[in-house]
Design an enzyme around this catalytic site. Structure first.
Site, PDB file in Angstrom:
ATOM      1  N   ASN A   1       0.713  -0.979   0.403  1.00 46.27           N
ATOM      2  CA  ASN A   1      -0.190   0.059  -0.123  1.00 46.27           C
ATOM      3  C   ASN A   1       0.740   0.890   0.001  1.00 46.27           C
ATOM      4  O   ASN A   1       1.678   1.275   0.530  1.00 46.27           O
ATOM      5  CB  ASN A   1      -1.065   0.213   1.093  1.00 46.27           C
ATOM      6  CG  ASN A   1      -2.071  -1.142   1.241  1.00 46.27           C
ATOM      7  OD1 ASN A   1      -1.674  -2.072  -0.051  1.00 46.27           O
ATOM      8  ND2 ASN A   1      -2.761  -1.302   2.239  1.00 46.27           N
ATOM      9  N   VAL A   2       0.043   2.722  -0.581  1.00 41.83           N
ATOM     10  CA  VAL A   2       1.085   3.299  -0.687  1.00 41.83           C
ATOM     11  C   VAL A   2       0.632   4.504   0.350  1.00 41.83           C
ATOM     12  O   VAL A   2       0.527   5.793   0.263  1.00 41.83           O
ATOM     13  CB  VAL A   2       0.765   3.653  -1.967  1.00 41.83           C
ATOM     14  CG1 VAL A   2       1.705   2.702  -3.242  1.00 41.83           C
ATOM     15  CG2 VAL A   2      -0.754   3.920  -2.923  1.00 41.83           C
TER      16      VAL A   2
ATOM     17  N   HIS B   1       6.022  -0.461  -2.590  1.00 36.67           N
ATOM     18  CA  HIS B   1       5.418   0.747  -3.840  1.00 36.67           C
ATOM     19  C   HIS B   1       5.352   2.114  -3.476  1.00 36.67           C
ATOM     20  O   HIS B   1       4.933   2.254  -4.377  1.00 36.67           O
ATOM     21  CB  HIS B   1       3.792  -0.425  -4.126  1.00 36.67           C
ATOM     22  CG  HIS B   1       3.625  -1.180  -4.616  1.00 36.67           C
ATOM     23  ND1 HIS B   1       2.408  -2.142  -4.766  1.00 36.67           N
ATOM     24  CD2 HIS B   1       5.544  -2.196  -5.021  1.00 36.67           C
ATOM     25  CE1 HIS B   1       2.820  -3.471  -4.634  1.00 36.67           C
ATOM     26  NE2 HIS B   1       4.511  -3.541  -5.407  1.00 36.67           N
TER      27      HIS B   1
ATOM     28  N   GLY C   1      -5.065  -9.551   3.324  1.00 34.94           N
ATOM     29  CA  GLY C   1      -6.134  -8.133   2.523  1.00 34.94           C
ATOM     30  C   GLY C   1      -5.364  -7.366   1.278  1.00 34.94           C
ATOM     31  O   GLY C   1      -5.437  -6.489   0.449  1.00 34.94           O
TER      32      GLY C   1
ATOM     33  N   PRO D   1     -11.283 -12.093   2.897  1.00 34.08           N
ATOM     34  CA  PRO D   1     -12.452 -12.321   2.818  1.00 34.08           C
ATOM     35  C   PRO D   1     -12.943 -13.831   1.654  1.00 34.08           C
ATOM     36  O   PRO D   1     -13.931 -13.962   1.778  1.00 34.08           O
ATOM     37  CB  PRO D   1     -13.793 -10.850   2.853  1.00 34.08           C
ATOM     38  CG  PRO D   1     -13.344 -10.001   2.647  1.00 34.08           C
ATOM     39  CD  PRO D   1     -11.372 -10.122   3.706  1.00 34.08           C
TER      40      PRO D   1
HETATM   41  C1  BV8 Z   1       8.538  -5.059 -11.203  1.00 34.29           C
HETATM   42  C2  BV8 Z   1       1.909   1.942  -6.764  1.00 34.29           C
HETATM   43  C3  BV8 Z   1      11.054  -4.996 -12.626  1.00 34.29           C
HETATM   44  C4  BV8 Z   1       0.888   2.567  -7.687  1.00 34.29           C
HETATM   45  C5  BV8 Z   1       1.657  -0.371  -7.698  1.00 34.29           C
HETATM   46  C6  BV8 Z   1       5.686 -11.625 -12.682  1.00 34.29           C
HETATM   47  C7  BV8 Z   1       4.328 -12.476 -12.715  1.00 34.29           C
HETATM   48  C8  BV8 Z   1       3.849 -11.582 -13.993  1.00 34.29           C
HETATM   49  C9  BV8 Z   1       3.800  -9.923 -13.806  1.00 34.29           C
HETATM   50  C10 BV8 Z   1       4.885  -9.884 -13.111  1.00 34.29           C
HETATM   51  C11 BV8 Z   1       6.038 -10.271 -12.903  1.00 34.29           C
HETATM   52  N1  BV8 Z   1       6.744  -9.125 -12.129  1.00 34.29           N
HETATM   53  C12 BV8 Z   1       6.949  -8.419 -12.779  1.00 34.29           C
HETATM   54  C13 BV8 Z   1       5.149  -8.939 -13.324  1.00 34.29           C
HETATM   55  C14 BV8 Z   1       4.492  -7.197 -13.503  1.00 34.29           C
HETATM   56  C15 BV8 Z   1       3.796  -6.540 -12.676  1.00 34.29           C
HETATM   57  C16 BV8 Z   1       3.222  -6.849 -12.458  1.00 34.29           C
HETATM   58  O1  BV8 Z   1       2.725  -7.558 -11.369  1.00 34.29           O
HETATM   59  N2  BV8 Z   1       1.765  -6.993 -13.226  1.00 34.29           N
HETATM   60  C17 BV8 Z   1       0.510  -7.441 -12.640  1.00 34.29           C
HETATM   61  C18 BV8 Z   1      -0.978  -6.954 -13.019  1.00 34.29           C
HETATM   62  C19 BV8 Z   1       0.232  -9.327 -13.248  1.00 34.29           C
HETATM   63  N3  BV8 Z   1       4.583  -5.868 -11.590  1.00 34.29           N
HETATM   64  C20 BV8 Z   1       5.198  -5.127 -12.416  1.00 34.29           C
HETATM   65  O2  BV8 Z   1       5.825  -4.601 -13.109  1.00 34.29           O
HETATM   66  C21 BV8 Z   1       6.508  -4.292 -10.438  1.00 34.29           C
HETATM   67  N4  BV8 Z   1       7.504  -4.243 -11.103  1.00 34.29           N
HETATM   68  O3  BV8 Z   1       8.147  -6.411 -11.373  1.00 34.29           O
HETATM   69  O4  BV8 Z   1       9.755  -4.683 -11.930  1.00 34.29           O
HETATM   70  C22 BV8 Z   1       9.950  -5.081 -14.134  1.00 34.29           C
HETATM   71  C23 BV8 Z   1      10.868  -4.598 -14.745  1.00 34.29           C
HETATM   72  C24 BV8 Z   1      10.767  -3.836 -16.079  1.00 34.29           C
HETATM   73  C25 BV8 Z   1       9.398  -5.042 -16.288  1.00 34.29           C
HETATM   74  C26 BV8 Z   1       9.139  -6.221 -15.661  1.00 34.29           C
HETATM   75  C27 BV8 Z   1       9.702  -6.194 -14.439  1.00 34.29           C
HETATM   76  C28 BV8 Z   1       5.618  -3.455  -9.671  1.00 34.29           C
HETATM   77  C29 BV8 Z   1       4.567  -3.457  -9.447  1.00 34.29           C
HETATM   78  C30 BV8 Z   1       4.040  -2.765  -8.819  1.00 34.29           C
HETATM   79  C31 BV8 Z   1       2.802  -1.764  -9.411  1.00 34.29           C
HETATM   80  N5  BV8 Z   1       2.862  -0.339  -8.534  1.00 34.29           N
HETATM   81  N6  BV8 Z   1       1.762   0.311  -6.887  1.00 34.29           N
HETATM   82  C32 BV8 Z   1      -0.390   2.951  -7.142  1.00 34.29           C
HETATM   83  O5  BV8 Z   1      -0.883   3.063  -5.618  1.00 34.29           O
HETATM   84  O6  BV8 Z   1      -1.095   4.002  -8.516  1.00 34.29           O
HETATM   85  S1  BV8 Z   1       0.363  -2.156  -7.355  1.00 34.29           S
HETATM   86  C33 BV8 Z   1      -1.358  -1.236  -6.973  1.00 34.29           C
HETATM   87  O7  BV8 Z   1      -2.026  -2.655  -7.256  1.00 34.29           O
HETATM   88  C34 BV8 Z   1      -0.878  -1.211  -5.609  1.00 34.29           C
HETATM   89  O8  BV8 Z   1      -0.323  -0.936  -4.654  1.00 34.29           O
HETATM   90  C35 BV8 Z   1      -0.874  -3.375  -5.323  1.00 34.29           C
HETATM   91  O9  BV8 Z   1      -0.172  -3.833  -4.419  1.00 34.29           O
HETATM   92  C36 BV8 Z   1      -1.780  -3.645  -6.115  1.00 34.29           C
HETATM   93  C37 BV8 Z   1      -3.220  -3.884  -6.216  1.00 34.29           C
HETATM   94  O10 BV8 Z   1      -2.833  -5.413  -4.703  1.00 34.29           O
HETATM   95  P1  BV8 Z   1      -3.626  -5.784  -3.707  1.00 34.29           P
HETATM   96  O11 BV8 Z   1      -3.015  -4.291  -2.581  1.00 34.29           O
HETATM   97  O12 BV8 Z   1      -3.318  -7.439  -4.059  1.00 34.29           O
HETATM   98  O13 BV8 Z   1      -5.548  -5.337  -4.416  1.00 34.29           O
HETATM   99  P2  BV8 Z   1      -6.544  -5.560  -4.653  1.00 34.29           P
HETATM  100  O14 BV8 Z   1      -7.675  -4.796  -4.620  1.00 34.29           O
HETATM  101  O15 BV8 Z   1      -5.701  -6.246  -6.097  1.00 34.29           O
HETATM  102  O16 BV8 Z   1      -6.767  -6.583  -3.670  1.00 34.29           O
HETATM  103  C38 BV8 Z   1      -7.681  -6.229  -2.302  1.00 34.29           C
HETATM  104  C39 BV8 Z   1      -7.860  -7.617  -1.681  1.00 34.29           C
HETATM  105  O17 BV8 Z   1      -8.241  -7.073  -0.401  1.00 34.29           O
HETATM  106  C40 BV8 Z   1      -8.560  -8.358  -2.494  1.00 34.29           C
HETATM  107  O18 BV8 Z   1      -8.249  -9.627  -2.112  1.00 34.29           O
HETATM  108  C41 BV8 Z   1      -9.949  -7.822  -0.910  1.00 34.29           C
HETATM  109  O19 BV8 Z   1     -10.599  -9.222  -1.342  1.00 34.29           O
HETATM  110  C42 BV8 Z   1      -9.286  -7.971  -0.294  1.00 34.29           C
HETATM  111  N7  BV8 Z   1     -10.655  -7.592   0.700  1.00 34.29           N
HETATM  112  C43 BV8 Z   1     -11.304  -6.510   0.444  1.00 34.29           C
HETATM  113  N8  BV8 Z   1     -11.492  -5.761   1.919  1.00 34.29           N
HETATM  114  C44 BV8 Z   1     -11.006  -6.683   2.790  1.00 34.29           C
HETATM  115  C45 BV8 Z   1      -9.924  -7.033   2.159  1.00 34.29           C
HETATM  116  N9  BV8 Z   1      -9.138  -8.057   2.785  1.00 34.29           N
HETATM  117  C46 BV8 Z   1      -9.144  -7.840   4.296  1.00 34.29           C
HETATM  118  N10 BV8 Z   1     -10.307  -7.001   4.551  1.00 34.29           N
HETATM  119  C47 BV8 Z   1     -10.909  -6.070   4.240  1.00 34.29           C
HETATM  120  N11 BV8 Z   1     -12.031  -5.552   4.627  1.00 34.29           N
END
Ligand code: BV8
Length: 254
Positions: free
Chosen positions: A109-110, A126, A201, A228
């Site tokens: 989280n940011v 991040h 989360g 959840p």
């Molecule tokens: C990188 C900042 C090297 C910006 C963010 C390997 C495999 C596949 C893909 C990749 C890989 N390695 C790299 C990649 C590519 C990419 C990636 O992961 N893509 C994904 C989409 C497939 N990763 C990157 O690019 C990373 N860099 O690897 O560098 C590199 C260099 C060059 C080329 C390639 C690689 C950088 C990733 C960081 C991106 N920046 N944030 C901003 O915030 O605007 S990521 C952003 O999305 C958030 O920061 C957060 O991390 C992410 C969202 O994820 P979650 O936090 O999990 O949120 P989400 O909504 O998905 O889920 C919420 C959960 O909460 C749900 O499950 C829900 O059920 C639950 N929930 C809801 N209510 C509750 C709850 N849980 C508990 N209690 C509740 N009440």
């Protein structure tokens, strides 16, 4: 998961935590959901509900549409001003105060809410939404906040550094950008060394952060998912606590 089933799973995880010397916690947007911060993938209110990550959270998107991307971040910053840590953030910080150096918080989280709750040494993989950086390197070689007072954007007008004219960007890690090496290395070490990894989360969709749960599992830790809903990391878990973190975490951490 029924209430009874959740209660018995929580009791099981509590025994693991009581005997754990070192605990690592990987959090995602869900840990802030009960503070009113929209998650990324929640279909109704998620930040990505209206656009894909690569449309906004990338350097190319910012270079192509600086106003649109900056407005999105300025709006998120504004919304976060009214937001407070919830009972989950507080339970974590209070546990850390009672048991120094036993729990490492690693967050995707940011929003700064773990830090606002008082958690020490948060590994912010991040970045932080409230910090600014330059889009390109700058002769002053210092962050805009030091080098020039960057006011929060006027919607539609991303600020330029008054000293060097550089376009200012939020100091968050965009897709395709490397994570801060020091924080990632510390997070990897915590995942390797922990006895229990709490994965709270997060959908587990974003790498390399999600890989920390795999690292912990391979290193022999008990992995516990608090969410959840189902996640991409459920297969790594020894226990699935299907509940909201603001009520589950205070029950786990005493
Ligand atoms: C990188 C900042 C090297 C910006 C963010 C390997 C495999 C596949 C893909 C990749 C890989 N390695 C790299 C990649 C590519 C990419 C990636 O992961 N893509 C994904 C989409 C497939 N990763 C990157 O690019 C990373 N860099 O690897 O560098 C590199 C260099 C060059 C080329 C390639 C690689 C950088 C990733 C960081 C991106 N920046 N944030 C901003 O915030 O605007 S990521 C952003 O999305 C958030 O920061 C957060 O991390 C992410 C969202 O994820 P979650 O936090 O999990 O949120 P989400 O909504 O998905 O889920 C919420 C959960 O909460 C749900 O499950 C829900 O059920 C639950 N929930 C809801 N209510 C509750 C709850 N849980 C508990 N209690 C509740 N009440």
């Amino acid at each position: 998961m029924s209430t009874d089933a959740l209660a018995s799973s929580i009791a099981q995880v509590r025994t693991w935590l009581h005997s754990a010397q070192r605990i690592a916690m990987l959090t995602g947007a869900g840990v802030s959901a009960e503070s009113g911060v929209p998650t990324f993938r929640d279909a109704q209110s998620g930040l990505w509900a209206h656009f894909r990550p690569e449309e906004l959270a990338t350097e190319d998107a910012f270079r192509d549409h600086p106003e649109r991307v900056w407005d999105w971040y300025a709006g998120r910053r504004e919304a976060l001003k009214a937001v407070r840590p919830n009972a989950g953030h507080v339970a974590v910080a209070e546990f850390q105060a009672r048991h120094p150096d036993r729990l490492t918080v690693i967050t995707q989280n940011v929003d700064g809410l773990h830090q606002a709750a008082g958690s020490p040494g948060v590994l912010a993989l991040h970045g932080n939404l409230f910090d600014d950086a330059w889009l390109d390197s700058c002769a002053l070689a210092r962050r805009p906040a030091d080098a020039c007072p960057v006011t929060l954007a006027v919607p539609g007008r991303p600020p330029h550094c008054a000293q060097c004219g550089n376009l200012v960007r939020p100091a968050v890690v965009w897709f395709g950008e490397n994570l801060p090496a020091e924080a990632l290395a510390a997070a990897e070490a915590a995942a390797e060394a922990c006895d229990v990894m709490l994965v709270v989360g997060t959908s587990g969709e974003v790498w390399p952060a999600a890989g920390l749960a795999v690292t912990a599992r391979r290193a022999g830790a008990k992995v516990v998912v608090v969410n959840p809903d189902a996640t991409a990391l459920d297969a790594e878990a020894h226990a699935l606590l299907r509940g909201p973190s603001a009520s589950v975490l205070p029950q786990l951490l005493d």
